[in-house]
Write a protein that holds these residues in place. Structure first.
Motif, PDB file in Angstrom:
ATOM      1  N   MET A  57       0.837  -1.207   0.000  1.00  0.00           N
ATOM      2  CA  MET A  57       0.000   0.000   0.000  1.00  0.00           C
ATOM      3  C   MET A  57       0.872   1.259   0.000  1.00  0.00           C
ATOM      4  N   SER A  58       0.447   2.225  -0.757  1.00  0.00           N
ATOM      5  CA  SER A  58       1.210   3.478  -0.822  1.00  0.00           C
ATOM      6  C   SER A  58       0.982   4.310   0.430  1.00  0.00           C
ATOM      7  N   ASN A  59       2.006   5.074   0.752  1.00  0.00           N
ATOM      8  CA  ASN A  59       1.959   5.978   1.899  1.00  0.00           C
ATOM      9  C   ASN A  59       1.459   7.348   1.403  1.00  0.00           C
ATOM     10  N   THR A  60       0.457   7.898   2.097  1.00  0.00           N
ATOM     11  CA  THR A  60      -0.126   9.189   1.702  1.00  0.00           C
ATOM     12  C   THR A  60      -0.282  10.064   2.940  1.00  0.00           C
ATOM     13  N   PRO A  61       0.754  10.822   3.312  1.00  0.00           N
ATOM     14  CA  PRO A  61       0.680  11.626   4.541  1.00  0.00           C
ATOM     15  C   PRO A  61      -0.490  12.628   4.505  1.00  0.00           C
ATOM     16  N   SER A  62      -1.108  12.842   5.668  1.00  0.00           N
ATOM     17  CA  SER A  62      -2.328  13.654   5.716  1.00  0.00           C
ATOM     18  C   SER A  62      -2.047  15.159   5.714  1.00  0.00           C
ATOM     19  N   ASP A  63      -0.783  15.576   5.948  1.00  0.00           N
ATOM     20  CA  ASP A  63      -0.501  17.017   5.999  1.00  0.00           C
ATOM     21  C   ASP A  63      -0.101  17.593   4.644  1.00  0.00           C
ATOM     22  N   LEU A  64      -0.261  16.817   3.564  1.00  0.00           N
ATOM     23  CA  LEU A  64       0.138  17.293   2.234  1.00  0.00           C
ATOM     24  C   LEU A  64      -1.080  17.436   1.334  1.00  0.00           C
ATOM     25  N   ARG A  65      -0.886  18.182   0.250  1.00  0.00           N
ATOM     26  CA  ARG A  65      -1.901  18.280  -0.801  1.00  0.00           C
ATOM     27  C   ARG A  65      -1.352  17.595  -2.045  1.00  0.00           C
ATOM     28  N   TYR A  66      -2.243  17.064  -2.867  1.00  0.00           N
ATOM     29  CA  TYR A  66      -1.824  16.199  -3.978  1.00  0.00           C
ATOM     30  C   TYR A  66      -2.431  16.632  -5.312  1.00  0.00           C
ATOM     31  N   ALA A  67      -1.603  16.565  -6.363  1.00  0.00           N
ATOM     32  CA  ALA A  67      -2.092  16.824  -7.721  1.00  0.00           C
ATOM     33  C   ALA A  67      -2.456  15.500  -8.380  1.00  0.00           C
ATOM     34  N   LYS A  68      -3.378  15.567  -9.325  1.00  0.00           N
ATOM     35  CA  LYS A  68      -3.756  14.367 -10.086  1.00  0.00           C
ATOM     36  C   LYS A  68      -2.544  13.741 -10.752  1.00  0.00           C
ATOM     37  N   SER A  69      -1.579  14.600 -11.154  1.00  0.00           N
ATOM     38  CA  SER A  69      -0.389  14.117 -11.859  1.00  0.00           C
ATOM     39  C   SER A  69       0.679  13.592 -10.890  1.00  0.00           C
ATOM     40  N   HIS A  70       0.293  13.355  -9.612  1.00  0.00           N
ATOM     41  CA  HIS A  70       1.113  12.638  -8.632  1.00  0.00           C
ATOM     42  C   HIS A  70       2.258  13.424  -7.990  1.00  0.00           C
ATOM     43  N   GLU A  71       2.103  14.778  -7.960  1.00  0.00           N
ATOM     44  CA  GLU A  71       3.048  15.569  -7.172  1.00  0.00           C
ATOM     45  C   GLU A  71       2.368  15.938  -5.854  1.00  0.00           C
ATOM     46  N   TRP A  72       3.177  16.179  -4.818  1.00  0.00           N
ATOM     47  CA  TRP A  72       2.636  16.648  -3.544  1.00  0.00           C
ATOM     48  C   TRP A  72       3.185  18.033  -3.218  1.00  0.00           C
ATOM     49  N   VAL A  73       2.458  18.765  -2.393  1.00  0.00           N
ATOM     50  CA  VAL A  73       2.881  20.099  -1.929  1.00  0.00           C
ATOM     51  C   VAL A  73       2.748  20.148  -0.412  1.00  0.00           C
ATOM     52  N   ARG A  74       3.774  20.658   0.230  1.00  0.00           N
ATOM     53  CA  ARG A  74       3.669  20.922   1.671  1.00  0.00           C
ATOM     54  C   ARG A  74       3.876  22.419   1.889  1.00  0.00           C
ATOM     55  N   LEU A  75       2.856  23.073   2.454  1.00  0.00           N
ATOM     56  CA  LEU A  75       2.973  24.507   2.750  1.00  0.00           C
ATOM     57  C   LEU A  75       3.663  24.657   4.100  1.00  0.00           C
ATOM     58  N   GLU A  76       4.773  25.392   4.108  1.00  0.00           N
ATOM     59  CA  GLU A  76       5.555  25.588   5.338  1.00  0.00           C
ATOM     60  C   GLU A  76       5.066  26.834   6.067  1.00  0.00           C
ATOM     61  N   SER A  77       5.422  26.922   7.360  1.00  0.00           N
ATOM     62  CA  SER A  77       4.946  28.058   8.164  1.00  0.00           C
ATOM     63  C   SER A  77       5.557  29.382   7.698  1.00  0.00           C
ATOM     64  N   ASP A  78       6.722  29.323   7.008  1.00  0.00           N
ATOM     65  CA  ASP A  78       7.356  30.570   6.549  1.00  0.00           C
ATOM     66  C   ASP A  78       6.794  31.055   5.211  1.00  0.00           C
ATOM     67  N   GLY A  79       5.716  30.396   4.721  1.00  0.00           N
ATOM     68  CA  GLY A  79       5.096  30.865   3.479  1.00  0.00           C
ATOM     69  C   GLY A  79       5.661  30.209   2.232  1.00  0.00           C
ATOM     70  N   THR A  80       6.691  29.348   2.367  1.00  0.00           N
ATOM     71  CA  THR A  80       7.222  28.644   1.195  1.00  0.00           C
ATOM     72  C   THR A  80       6.467  27.330   1.014  1.00  0.00           C
ATOM     73  N   ALA A  81       6.701  26.698  -0.121  1.00  0.00           N
ATOM     74  CA  ALA A  81       6.065  25.405  -0.406  1.00  0.00           C
ATOM     75  C   ALA A  81       7.132  24.419  -0.869  1.00  0.00           C
ATOM     76  N   VAL A  82       7.034  23.188  -0.373  1.00  0.00           N
ATOM     77  CA  VAL A  82       7.963  22.135  -0.797  1.00  0.00           C
ATOM     78  C   VAL A  82       7.177  21.172  -1.690  1.00  0.00           C
ATOM     79  N   ILE A  83       7.843  20.710  -2.769  1.00  0.00           N
ATOM     80  CA  ILE A  83       7.163  19.887  -3.771  1.00  0.00           C
ATOM     81  C   ILE A  83       7.978  18.629  -4.089  1.00  0.00           C
ATOM     82  N   GLY A  84       7.268  17.551  -4.250  1.00  0.00           N
ATOM     83  CA  GLY A  84       7.923  16.291  -4.637  1.00  0.00           C
ATOM     84  C   GLY A  84       6.932  15.411  -5.361  1.00  0.00           C
ATOM     85  N   ILE A  85       7.302  14.148  -5.559  1.00  0.00           N
ATOM     86  CA  ILE A  85       6.353  13.197  -6.162  1.00  0.00           C
ATOM     87  C   ILE A  85       5.933  12.183  -5.098  1.00  0.00           C
ATOM     88  N   THR A  86       4.774  11.584  -5.309  1.00  0.00           N
ATOM     89  CA  THR A  86       4.181  10.743  -4.263  1.00  0.00           C
ATOM     90  C   THR A  86       4.832   9.365  -4.200  1.00  0.00           C
TER      91      THR A  86
END
Lengths: 127, 365
Positions: free
Chosen positions: A1-30
């Motif tokens: 089973m794939s891991n899908t952390p609950s604190d991230l947002r996900y694109a249909k094209s399988h990238e994730w975004v994490r919004l940081e407290s300093d206003g930046t965003a970190v991006i990766g693939i799922t």
């Protein structure tokens, strides 16, 4: 089973975004994406300073099997890229949400992330 | 994948976490955990492959040798019982029907191993030719399963399960024996460039034999390996794969397999005139092997350029996990062989450095 952390947002094209407290965003693939691709052998990173729109290809992830474009889930300016992936692209396989992050972004509008899927919706779509 | 053919080990693969894919109409394991790790395990210790999809054919009768001499380009008369021969078989045009292994069990009693994707085509081709000879062909493909143990530890692993004296079976020789209670034809052959054995056995014994090999191999570092690793290993070793470096259009001479074309053997053979002509006038195209010094894989069918002109195309491309750079094969104009070559990956030129394979040092017995 794939891991899908609950604190991230996900694109249909399988990238994730994490919004940081300093206003930046970190991006990766799922986790699902890295598992589908198999052994990742090369990651083509974007240029720091580039401003890209949501939906635009920002790089390429290559595995033994195939080369796949990766798309920016939200618009913004590239603040940093993960240089580790140049020498150790397999980090994307082992730690897709941690050391395998791809880029840091200064979002044009962080609220764009609200239109992406939450963990439950992404997991539902990719079982 | 309901309409795909399955080997007797299909459920064994699924239980061991394999990713199953359609390969030439067969549901086969492409990988278990990681293609790169499986590849390295075969070079370092050993890997276990299910290659039961390969086809087997018995060739028997008083004119079996005459028939095979006509069928294939290599010299079957050089075989003696217990010896294996690799050979292409060609069309009259010189293009390749398939590449195969020929085993001589006893006079007038041969056994062939052919490629899974070519079984129907090969049998039709062989049967048409067989009409002119006193020979009987029997498709044994459904009867046999085939496991390959490959790597520096392969002999030790198989030896721990058999009383057959494996040190007496040299490279490209075979014997018979019982491995973990299963009767096998033990062939010291393989497609990885490593020492190893290919174990032909009754289909019904496959799961028991695979389990026994896995258990006996565990202390030696044996790992299950899929078709992904099999492909990168054979390319690193510089072995052609039918459908890539060999096909209906490509002759063994073009593919760099001149050593398998015995124009001087006593008997005429399919393709002889065309191959003699190609040898005389020189091949117009050549299969070459390249490395890039770059990790980006140059994929099959990518065009190859010389001074801005397209001079050929890539046949196979992968990452060599041992060299940590992309390697591949390409079909190019013979006139371009000595020129600087490159391929294009997403807008940037990658230099192709031609190498004589194998890409890595191999230690065959």
């Amino acid at each position: 089973m794939s891991n899908t952390p609950s604190d991230l947002r996900y694109a249909k094209s399988h990238e994730w975004v994490r919004l940081e407290s300093d206003g930046t965003a970190v991006i990766g693939i799922t986790d699902y994406a890295q598992n589908s691709l198999g052994d990742i052998t090369y990651v083509q990173l974007p240029k720091v300073g580039a401003t890209l729109n949501a939906g635009e290809a920002f790089g390429v992830v290559e595995s033994v099997k195939a080369a796949s474009d990766v798309y920016l889930p939200i618009s913004g300016t590239v603040l940093a890229v993960n240089e580790t992936l140049n020498s150790a692209p397999e980090t994307l396989n082992t730690e897709p949400y941690g050391a395998g992050w791809i880029l840091k972004l200064k979002p044009v509008d962080a609220a764009q992330a609200n239109s992406l899927m939450d963990a439950a919706a992404y997991a539902q779509a990719n079982v | 994948m309901a309409d795909l053919k399955r080997t007797p080990l299909r459920d064994f693969h699924a239980a061991h976490g394999a990713r199953l894919v359609d390969f030439a109409g067969w549901e086969m394991p492409v990988q278990y955990r990681s293609i790169l790790d499986e590849h390295k395990a075969v070079r370092r210790t050993a890997g276990l492959f299910d290659v039961s999809h390969m086809g087997e054919v018995d060739v028997r009768g008083p004119e079996a040798l005459k028939f095979l001499q006509r069928l294939v380009t290599n010299d079957v008369a050089s075989l003696f019982p217990g010896r294996v021969l690799y050979s292409p078989m060609c069309y009259p045009t010189g293009g390749t029907v398939d590449d195969l292994l020929v085993y001589l069990r006893a006079p007038n009693d041969y056994f062939l191993c052919i490629n899974a994707g070519n079984i129907d085509k090969d049998l039709a081709w062989m049967r048409a030719l067989a009409r002119d000879f006193e020979v009987t062909l029997t498709d044994r493909s459904p009867d046999y399963a085939l496991l390959a143990v490959q790597g520096p530890q392969a002999a030790a692993i198989v030896q721990s399960l058999t009383s057959a004296k494996l040190n007496l079976i040299k490279y490209y020789h075979f014997g018979e024996g019982t491995v973990a209670g299963v009767h096998c034809l033990l062939s010291r052959t393989g497609y990885t460039g490593e020492d190893g054995f290919e174990l032909y056995h009754a289909a019904g014994d496959a799961v028991a034999l695979a389990e026994a090999l896995l258990t006996a191999g565990a202390p030696h570092g044996l790992e299950l390996a899929g078709l992904g690793a099999r492909d990168s290993l054979r390319l690193e070793a510089g072995y052609p794969l039918y459908g890539h470096e060999l096909n209906t259009e490509l002759s063994p001479l073009t593919a760099g397999l001149g050593w398998t074309v015995k124009l001087n053997k006593a008997d005429d053979f399919n393709g002889k005139a065309a191959l003699a002509e190609e040898k005389q006038s020189g091949s117009k195209q050549k299969v070459v092997y390249f490395k890039t010094g770059d990790r980006r894989i140059v994929r099959a069918d990518s065009p190859v350029f010389s001074a801005g002109e397209a001079v050929g195309r890539v046949l196979s491309g992968t990452l060599s996990p041992i060299l940590n750079e992309a390697i591949g094969s390409a079909l190019i104009s013979a006139s371009a062989v000595a020129q600087p070559l490159h391929a294009d990956i997403r807008g940037s030129a990658v230099q192709l450095t031609l190498v004589k394979p194998p890409f890595v040092p191999l230690k065959k017995t």
